[in-house]
Every structure is written in C-alpha cells, then in structure tokens.
Design an enzyme around this catalytic site. Structure first.
Site, PDB file in Angstrom:
ATOM      1  N   GLY A 205      33.466  30.828  45.851  1.00  9.66           N
ATOM      2  CA  GLY A 205      33.077  29.591  46.510  1.00  9.66           C
ATOM      3  C   GLY A 205      32.556  28.519  45.574  1.00  9.66           C
ATOM      4  O   GLY A 205      32.881  27.335  45.734  1.00  9.66           O
TER       5      GLY A 205
ATOM      6  N   GLU B 104      33.797  46.075  21.626  1.00 11.21           N
ATOM      7  CA  GLU B 104      35.248  46.292  21.599  1.00 11.21           C
ATOM      8  C   GLU B 104      35.864  46.498  22.972  1.00 11.21           C
ATOM      9  O   GLU B 104      37.017  46.109  23.201  1.00 11.21           O
ATOM     10  CB  GLU B 104      35.587  47.475  20.689  1.00 11.21           C
ATOM     11  CG  GLU B 104      35.243  47.248  19.221  1.00 11.21           C
ATOM     12  CD  GLU B 104      35.893  46.004  18.644  1.00 11.21           C
ATOM     13  OE1 GLU B 104      36.994  45.632  19.083  1.00 11.21           O
ATOM     14  OE2 GLU B 104      35.274  45.376  17.753  1.00 11.21           O
TER      15      GLU B 104
ATOM     16  N   SER C 285      46.844  39.444  17.737  1.00 10.30           N
ATOM     17  CA  SER C 285      47.569  39.829  16.528  1.00 10.30           C
ATOM     18  C   SER C 285      48.793  40.674  16.871  1.00 10.30           C
ATOM     19  O   SER C 285      48.872  41.270  17.957  1.00 10.30           O
ATOM     20  CB  SER C 285      46.654  40.640  15.607  1.00 10.30           C
ATOM     21  OG  SER C 285      46.377  41.906  16.186  1.00 10.30           O
TER      22      SER C 285
ATOM     23  N   GLN D 150      30.201  41.359  60.317  1.00 12.93           N
ATOM     24  CA  GLN D 150      30.958  40.465  61.188  1.00 12.93           C
ATOM     25  C   GLN D 150      31.145  41.005  62.598  1.00 12.93           C
ATOM     26  O   GLN D 150      31.032  40.253  63.574  1.00 12.93           O
ATOM     27  CB  GLN D 150      32.326  40.161  60.566  1.00 12.93           C
ATOM     28  CG  GLN D 150      32.277  39.141  59.452  1.00 12.93           C
ATOM     29  CD  GLN D 150      33.663  38.708  58.996  1.00 12.93           C
ATOM     30  OE1 GLN D 150      34.673  39.010  59.635  1.00 12.93           O
ATOM     31  NE2 GLN D 150      33.717  37.998  57.879  1.00 12.93           N
TER      32      GLN D 150
ATOM     33  N   SER E 202      19.089  30.295  53.658  1.00 18.72           N
ATOM     34  CA  SER E 202      20.090  29.243  53.440  1.00 18.72           C
ATOM     35  C   SER E 202      19.922  28.055  54.382  1.00 18.72           C
ATOM     36  O   SER E 202      20.562  27.020  54.183  1.00 18.72           O
ATOM     37  CB  SER E 202      21.493  29.827  53.615  1.00 18.72           C
ATOM     38  OG  SER E 202      21.744  30.850  52.680  1.00 18.72           O
TER      39      SER E 202
ATOM     40  N   GLU F 272      34.769  41.677  24.591  1.00 20.22           N
ATOM     41  CA  GLU F 272      36.004  40.944  24.310  1.00 20.22           C
ATOM     42  C   GLU F 272      36.964  40.894  25.504  1.00 20.22           C
ATOM     43  O   GLU F 272      37.995  40.229  25.446  1.00 20.22           O
ATOM     44  CB  GLU F 272      36.702  41.553  23.093  1.00 20.22           C
ATOM     45  CG  GLU F 272      35.917  41.346  21.798  1.00 20.22           C
ATOM     46  CD  GLU F 272      36.710  41.741  20.568  1.00 20.22           C
ATOM     47  OE1 GLU F 272      37.954  41.728  20.627  1.00 20.22           O
ATOM     48  OE2 GLU F 272      36.082  42.053  19.550  1.00 20.22           O
TER      49      GLU F 272
ATOM     50  N   HIS G 217      39.174  36.548  55.286  1.00 15.91           N
ATOM     51  CA  HIS G 217      39.629  37.885  54.897  1.00 15.91           C
ATOM     52  C   HIS G 217      39.952  38.634  56.186  1.00 15.91           C
ATOM     53  O   HIS G 217      39.246  38.495  57.186  1.00 15.91           O
ATOM     54  CB  HIS G 217      38.542  38.613  54.100  1.00 15.91           C
ATOM     55  CG  HIS G 217      38.902  40.005  53.666  1.00 15.91           C
ATOM     56  ND1 HIS G 217      40.163  40.341  53.211  1.00 15.91           N
ATOM     57  CD2 HIS G 217      38.166  41.145  53.622  1.00 15.91           C
ATOM     58  CE1 HIS G 217      40.183  41.633  52.885  1.00 15.91           C
ATOM     59  NE2 HIS G 217      38.989  42.134  53.133  1.00 15.91           N
TER      60      HIS G 217
END
Length: 334
Positions: A134, A227, A252, A86, A53, A231, A108
């Site tokens: 994020g 199913e 429905s 951490q 990163s 969905e 958190h």
C-alpha cells in the site's frame, strides 16, 4: 493471453456520486482511500471503535465511522482488513446492510474462494488487487503513475460488475499501469502458492539453509550473512528491473555459470514435486482449512514457529550487522 484494461476502458462516472466504504486503514486501506479521495470519489473509512488508525484517517481528511455505520451508508464496500478477521467482521457488521444493488469488493480472494464469506445473490462481488504494498501504491499514485492490479468478478448481479470494478481501478490509479483480468480462484491459488513456495517460504528457507551450510562448514556467520542474505536485495532488484536475463547480464560470468549449472542441483525435481504438493493443498482447500483451524485454536503452532524463527542465528547476526548500516531505514513493526 490475459485480458488487459487501461484508463480508456473505464467509465469513472459509474461510481461518481456513490459512496465507497473502505474497511480497514492499514497498508492497503490508506492507499485505496486516499487515492480514491484524490480522484474525486466519495469515501468513508470503516474502523472499530478505538482503532489507532481512526485519528490518522481523520487527519488525512477522510470521514471515519464504525464498520456497521459505513456499511449501511455505502454503495460499494471494499474489504481491506486481514483475511483472518474478514468473515467475522462481514457477518457482524456488513452482511446486514448488503441490500440489492450494492457491491462487495476484495483485494484478495481467500474468503470468497474458500466460502468463508457467502454474499447474497443480489449484490455484485468483485476484486481489485493491486500488485504492490500500500505505501508504494500511494507513492506511485502521488507521482502521477499507478501500480498494476488484477480484476475479477465473482458475482454479477447488476450486469455491470466488471465495469464498476474498472471504475474503482481507475479511482485507485491502477488503470494508469494496466489491470489484468483473472478469477477469484486463480488469484487466490497463485497468490498463496507464490507466498509459500517462492516469495516468503521459499526465499526464507533457502537463506536459512545456505547460512547454516556455510556456518556448519566453519565459515564466519557474518560472512555467511552477507553472502546469502544481504546481497539478496541486489539480485532481486536486478530481476525486478529487467528479469532474469538482466540479472545474469549484470553479474559476473562466474556467477552466471554457477546459476546455470548449480541452481538446478539445489532446486531439483524433488523440490518441484514438493511444490506440486503445496499447490495441491491450496487447490483442494486443505491449506485453507488448516489455517482457519489454526486461528480458531488461538494460533499455537503459528506463535511457536514465529518465535523459533525470531531466534534463528541468521536473525541475531543480521541484527548486529544491520546496526552498522546507517543508511538503512528502521523497519516499522507493530
């Protein structure tokens, strides 16, 4: 009723001119860092040497250095790495630089609540926990809005811990939507409970049980997948947009009647009692102890369970069916 805060309740100048260290540049880290930067705050990103990163953060216009170096320079240190690393990261690279008057922040409460991290008494310890992934937090911010967040104060050494946390919430854009006051204990326990019983554990177990029930009864696995899994997004989107009532309005009458009469037969008092036991294990710390030990031992059970679920028939069938759906974005996993 919960206490709510908005932009009018914050004084962003409390953190202007101060250095904010964002530890980690994953989903949350990149959103916090970029939102703060765009709002005029001084931001440093702390990563380990060789992090994938590092270059990405620099390309986004951010200053990057090792965790140890940014923690030394920072007035505010926001921990946005995974919970499981951490405590070690804090002990090795952050704790030595937590001088009086600094602020240690979290998104958190796990490590504070379960005492894996015990900060010195002369620093503020607070939380801003945005209630969105994020990438979504960043998208909403760029559009001129914000995602809701939680705010909590664990330790108020300065007498201004809440005000400083709200200034941070202003910086990441969450006060545009509203910030709810809570505690580290409440955030941690409700977050773990939601993940385990509904959002992740409950939903995935319900899907697998429904799929297996239909297949065992002789129905085609492909129809079972459509199913009970495919969905699901439709239903969750309706609930997200307007609550359970809007979902029931949109489906429905047959589906609505089945919801009222059959849902409670599946999620019955036995399930609720199991949920109470799960909550109890979160509240008394036994789940945290179990998870910490699992990581200390190299994650043998976690890795076995992960592989078992990757190999589940619903995953194999789903992979084949999703290949037919050209409109789906390919998930990023790495």
């Amino acid at each position: 009723m919960a206490k709510l805060y908005y932009e009018k309740d914050a004084d962003p100048s409390l953190l202007k001119g101060k250095t904010i260290a964002i530890i980690g540049y994953g989903s949350q880290g990149h959103a916090h860092a970029l939102n703060l930067k765009d709002n005029g705050f001084k931001v440093l990103v702390g990563l380990y040497q060789g992090s994938k990163s590092w270059k990405k953060a620099e390309e986004n216009g951010l200053k990057v250095d090792t965790v140890d170096k940014v923690a030394r320079q920072a007035d505010v240190v926001m921990m946005l790495t995974p919970d499981t690393i951490q405590a070690r990261l804090y002990k090795e690279s952050i704790q030595p630089h937590l001088n009086a008057g600094k602020t240690l922040m979290f998104a958190h409460g796990f490590n504070i609540h379960y005492k894996q991290i015990v900060p010195p008494a002369n620093v503020d310890v607070s939380m801003i926990a945005p209630k969105a992934p994020g990438h979504r937090m960043r998208e909403i911010f760029v559009e001129g809005n914000g995602v809701p967040a939680l705010v909590a104060v664990h330790q108020d050494a300065s007498g201004k811990a809440l005000q400083n946390a709200l200034a941070y919430a202003y910086g990441v854009g969450s006060l545009r939507a509203g910030v709810v006051q809570t505690t580290f204990a409440e955030e941690t326990e409700t977050d773990l409970f939601g993940e385990q019983t509904v959002l992740c554990g409950g939903v995935s177990s319900l899907i697998k049980a429904g799929f297996e029930t239909l297949v065992e009864a002789g129905y085609q696995p492909e129809l079972a997948y459509f199913e009970v899994l495919h969905e699901m997004k439709l239903i969750v989107d309706l609930i997200y947009e307007g609550g359970l009532g809007y979902m029931r309005y949109s489906v429905s009458d047959t589906a609505e009647y089945g919801d009222y009469t059959r849902g409670p037969r599946v999620i019955d008092e036995h399930v609720r009692e199991n949920m109470r036991q799960v909550l109890k294990a979160i509240q008394d710390g036994s789940f945290a102890k179990e998870w910490i030990a699992e990581n200390d031992e190299g994650r043998p059970r976690f890795n076995r369970l992960r592989q078992e679920n990757v190999d589940h028939p619903v995953e194999r069938v789903g992979k084949e069916l999703r290949a037919m759906m050209s409109w789906l974005k390919k998930p990023q996993q790495g």
